[in-house]
Design an enzyme around this catalytic site. Structure first.
Site, mmCIF file in Angstrom:
data_model
loop_
_atom_site.group_PDB
_atom_site.id
_atom_site.type_symbol
_atom_site.label_atom_id
_atom_site.label_comp_id
_atom_site.label_asym_id
_atom_site.label_seq_id
_atom_site.Cartn_x
_atom_site.Cartn_y
_atom_site.Cartn_z
ATOM 1 N N ASP A 103 57.548 49.245 13.278
ATOM 2 C CA ASP A 103 57.765 49.175 11.845
ATOM 3 C C ASP A 103 56.785 48.139 11.303
ATOM 4 O O ASP A 103 56.678 47.040 11.844
ATOM 5 C CB ASP A 103 59.205 48.750 11.559
ATOM 6 C CG ASP A 103 59.454 48.610 10.071
ATOM 7 O OD1 ASP A 103 59.209 49.575 9.341
ATOM 8 O OD2 ASP A 103 59.889 47.522 9.646
ATOM 9 N N THR A 153 56.502 46.345 8.328
ATOM 10 C CA THR A 153 57.041 45.125 7.713
ATOM 11 C C THR A 153 57.882 44.357 8.718
ATOM 12 O O THR A 153 58.828 44.885 9.295
ATOM 13 C CB THR A 153 57.894 45.475 6.478
ATOM 14 O OG1 THR A 153 57.118 46.292 5.614
ATOM 15 C CG2 THR A 153 58.330 44.216 5.758
ATOM 16 N N ASP A 174 63.152 45.305 11.967
ATOM 17 C CA ASP A 174 64.003 44.194 11.557
ATOM 18 C C ASP A 174 64.869 44.538 10.360
ATOM 19 O O ASP A 174 65.742 43.770 9.978
ATOM 20 C CB ASP A 174 63.153 42.953 11.233
ATOM 21 C CG ASP A 174 62.266 43.164 10.010
ATOM 22 O OD1 ASP A 174 62.098 44.329 9.590
ATOM 23 O OD2 ASP A 174 61.744 42.166 9.484
#
Length: 798
Positions: A316, A318, A554
């Site tokens: 991911d 970000t 996250d």
């Protein structure tokens, strides 16, 4: 006008009466009362096995029981040197207990660091407490990414959407309103609110599901399962062979009952690969300790092994490739909009969300709130919608409704603002569109009336270690796939800055069929505009093509994919929900820690495969020797002391060092098959050559002391072949590997030349002819071993 009861308060967004006591939460006195009554969320966090469980697991094993009985027999019928194998087992077990206890302490301390602390309202103030301190009736505040830790009833809701898929399997988020039930184990995907705890401790739904779960487990590991399978086969081989050996030696018994018993035990003991399970446990435990020093919490031990088998890592963007923070670099009004007015709108939007994400936090920092603006209604950001919104009363009698989100979602494909957005995305910048609308916020069709007002340009902070980490994965032949909800061009530009090249794909164009999707995923590298459900589907599609997939993330939008991936990796600063479902948590939030985890897993698997071959060659030649002794009806050539010496020098000490050595080779499947295809021919060659030497020695030596001379010649042959096996397994050579092999050989020479050691181990080479015959047979066997293993290597790689 809405009338409320005295003593009630109104939710500022949803005008539903809330009793004042519930809005303030419990008082300190009420909390104390509930603690005294035992109404506390006292479910123990079983991050690891207890000391008692560790001791039982290491001491009370099938093979320890066998060795223990044989050891007690030897204490009564033979000299102490024939009982040395028992003391070795005690030492090994002690090492295993100590290392696992160290790993437990590391795991527990890291679990405390990584533990989420829910926010509860007490005496009208929001405070963070540990999960175990929540009491019945507590008012618990929740927002995006928060996990619901106990069962309860929703009291406040501001666009609150909860995902219950981990409990019910239903992927669509459920909108919650005051009065609705919330279940522990679910998590918030959008909005915020508060709920009152109605069930705590073992009565909570998730606690009932997890009552028997323990994070510290080695059971669901291919390595451990493979070793258990091998040990099962060994047991079945041992039983009939041992019975035949007992009967044979007692019938022969030309050298007395006690000597026959000693030689019988000498034949049975080496069949047991007693150190194999120990070394596997120690290797895993030391892996946990090493990773713990790097602030990496391994919530399930097989994850160390699993990540070593990974061939595809889904990242991911970000929080993984970029740091969580962002900066507003530019504001571009559109259509002649007044920049001062736009700044006020952005400031009000920032104030309207009590739990802003990274993008909104950057806007809050850049544009302070205008006090005269009042939020009338808000729509929290959702990764499925790709936008958030709010309706305002502007203080001068005017009202307005605004959306803030992805330009390519809010605008038509031919809108001229998208061309400008595309140019900015190509530079790796993130662009949000501020748009005015006239419809209702909760209407999915509200975007059709969006009027572009301004572009907000954000710059993401790249992680300084991301490029190096991606380069490591490329070197290790692990494919990296960047999967993000952001614009594909922007994500591709960020990936390009980090040295990751490849096809950039807009996930909205991906086929829904799993097979076709898997093909597109194999061809592409960067995927943008991916929805949470698509992330999950993409993981499944990759797995359908035989890939072993790790997923990092996250955010709450990563939870479903993390759960379905072979290995889920969460950042320590990530949402509580992601940390709960991930097998590995990077507490230091450093993506650069992942190579350490991969390397640790490869070290464990590669080295255990090596040492398993050492142990099982011994098991095979021990069984074969026992069978040949029974068939020829001769005395077993070895006493326990001889095989204790051989095992220590050619297996025990070397295996310990080899099991902890660096190893970067990617883990391969079919552990049992790969180990046995080396062990069986190696053991057969070693056993046959040793028995040939023994038979020749029986004809060569006559008279008193002949059996001792025969044993010494056979021991020499077996030692030399075992050393050859060790020399092969120690490849590729480094200075310390060469030193290890040479020192083991030197130790055996010392035993042969020092008189008191000769006597202690009953080893003395008699004459010149027979020892040289033993060396010659060992040489022939070594050449055969090299040839057979090379054939196995070629077939295995074909």
């Amino acid at each position: 006008m809405t009338h409320t009861d005295a003593g009630a308060e109104l939710d500022p967004v949803h005008p539903v009466p809330i009793p004042a006591r519930r809005a303030r939460g419990l008082s300190t006195a009420e909390v104390a009362e509930r603690v005294a009554r035992g109404e506390v969320n006292d479910v123990p966090v079983r991050s690891s096995r207890s000391l008692g469980e560790i001791v039982r697991a290491n001491v009370f094993t099938r093979f320890n029981a066998i060795i223990g009985v044989l050891w007690l027999i030897m204490l009564f019928v033979a000299p102490v040197q024939d009982s040395l194998f028992g003391y070795v087992i005690i030492a090994n077990t002690g090492i295993g207990v100590f290392q696992e206890w160290r790993a437990k302490k590391t795991l527990d301390s890291l679990a405390v660091i990584g533990e989420a602390k829910p926010t509860v309202r007490r005496d009208g103030a929001a405070v963070e407490v540990s999960t175990s301190e929540i009491v019945l009736g507590d008012l618990i505040e929740i927002g995006p990414g928060d996990k619901v830790v106990v069962d309860g009833e929703c009291v406040e809701a501001d666009g609150l959407e909860i995902d219950e898929s981990l409990l019910t399997g239903e992927a669509d988020p459920v909108v919650k309103r005051p009065g609705d039930a919330v279940m522990s184990g679910s998590f918030v995907v959008a909005g915020g609110g508060a709920f009152e705890a109605t069930k705590v401790g073992r009565e909570a739904y998730a606690a009932q599901l997890a009552e028997e779960a323990s994070r510290f487990t080695l059971v669901h590991s291919e390595l451990r399962t493979g070793i258990s399978t091998i040990l099962k086969y060994v047991t079945w081989m041992m039983i009939p062979t041992a019975i035949g050996l007992v009967i044979s030696q007692l019938v022969v018994k030309q050298h007395g009952f006690k000597d026959s018993i000693a030689r019988t035990v000498g034949g049975i003991v080496p069949m047991v690969p007693e150190g194999l399970v120990l070394l596997t446990s120690v290797a895993f435990a030391i892996g946990v300790i090493r990773l713990g020093r790097k602030q990496c919490l391994v919530q399930e031990l097989p994850a160390i092994e699993g990540l070593a088998r990974v061939d595809t890592v889904c990242l991911d963007k970000t929080g993984t490739l970029t740091e969580g923070g962002m900066d507003v670099t530019e504001l571009r009004p559109l259509g002649g909009a007044d920049e001062t007015y736009v700044r006020k709108v952005l400031g009000a939007l920032g104030e309207s969300d009590p739990r802003p994400n990274a993008s909104l936090q950057a806007i809050i920092t850049a544009y302070p709130d205008s006090e005269e603006w009042r939020c009338v209604e808000s729509l929290p950001f959702s990764s499925a919608r790709k936008y958030s919104g709010a309706a305002f009363s502007e203080g001068d009698g005017e009202s307005s409704t605004w959306l803030l989100g992805a330009p390519d979602v809010l605008l038509d494909a031919d809108d001229p603002a998208l061309a400008e957005t595309g140019r900015l995305n190509e530079q790796g910048l993130r662009v949000l569109l501020l748009a005015r609308v006239s419809g209702e916020l909760d209407d999915p069709g509200v975007v059709r009336e969006a009027s572009a007002t301004a572009l907000v340009v954000l710059e993401q902070r790249l992680r300084p270690d991301a490029a190096e980490t991606l380069a490591y994965f490329a070197e290790q032949d692990v494919h990296a796939k960047v999967i993000s909800g952001d614009n594909a061009v922007s994500v591709g530009a960020v990936a390009g800055k980090l040295g990751l090249t490849g096809q950039v794909v807009d996930a909205r164009q991906l086929p829904s069929d799993q097979g076709e999707m898997a093909k597109s995923l194999d061809e592409g590298t960067v995927f943008g505009r991916v929805t949470p459900q698509q992330k999950r589907d993409m993981v499944g599609a990759l797995q359908s093509r035989g890939h072993t997939v790790a997923m990092t993330g996250d955010g709450v939008n990563d939870v479903l994919a993390l759960k379905d991936a072979d290995i889920g990796v969460s950042m320590g600063s990530g949402s509580e929900a992601t940390r709960a479902v991930a097998q590995i948590v990077l507490l230091n939030n450093s993506f650069a820690t992942l190579p350490s985890v991969v390397a640790e897993g490869r070290r464990v698997i590669g080295n255990i495969t090596r040492v398993a071959t050492l142990f099982l060659v011994k098991t095979v030649y021990s069984v074969l020797l026992a069978v040949l002794v029974v068939c020829w009806r001769v005395e077993y050539p070895f006493l326990p002391r001889h095989l204790t010496l051989l095992s220590t020098l050619t297996i025990g000490i070397p295996a310990f060092f080899l099991a902890l050595a660096p190893n970067t080779e990617r883990a391969k499947p079919h552990f049992v098959r790969r180990v046995m295809r080396y062990s069986i021919p190696g053991g057969v060659i070693a056993g046959a050559a040793t028995f040939v030497t023994y038979l020749i020695a029986r004809h060569h030596y006559v008279g008193k002391g002949a059996l001792g001379a025969e044993t010494s010649a056979a021991t020499l042959t077996l030692f030399l072949i075992s050393m050859w096996v060790l020399a092969i397994i120690a490849r590729p050579y480094t200075w310390w590997r060469v030193a290890l092999v040479v020192s083991m050989g030197a130790a055996f020479v010392v035993v042969l030349v020092v008189p008191w050691l000769q006597h202690f181990f009953a080893l003395k080479l008699v004459g010149v002819t027979m020892p040289w015959i033993a060396v010659g047979i060992s040489g022939v066997a070594g050449v055969a071993l090299e040839g057979v293993w090379r054939v196995v290597d070629r077939r295995g790689s074909a």
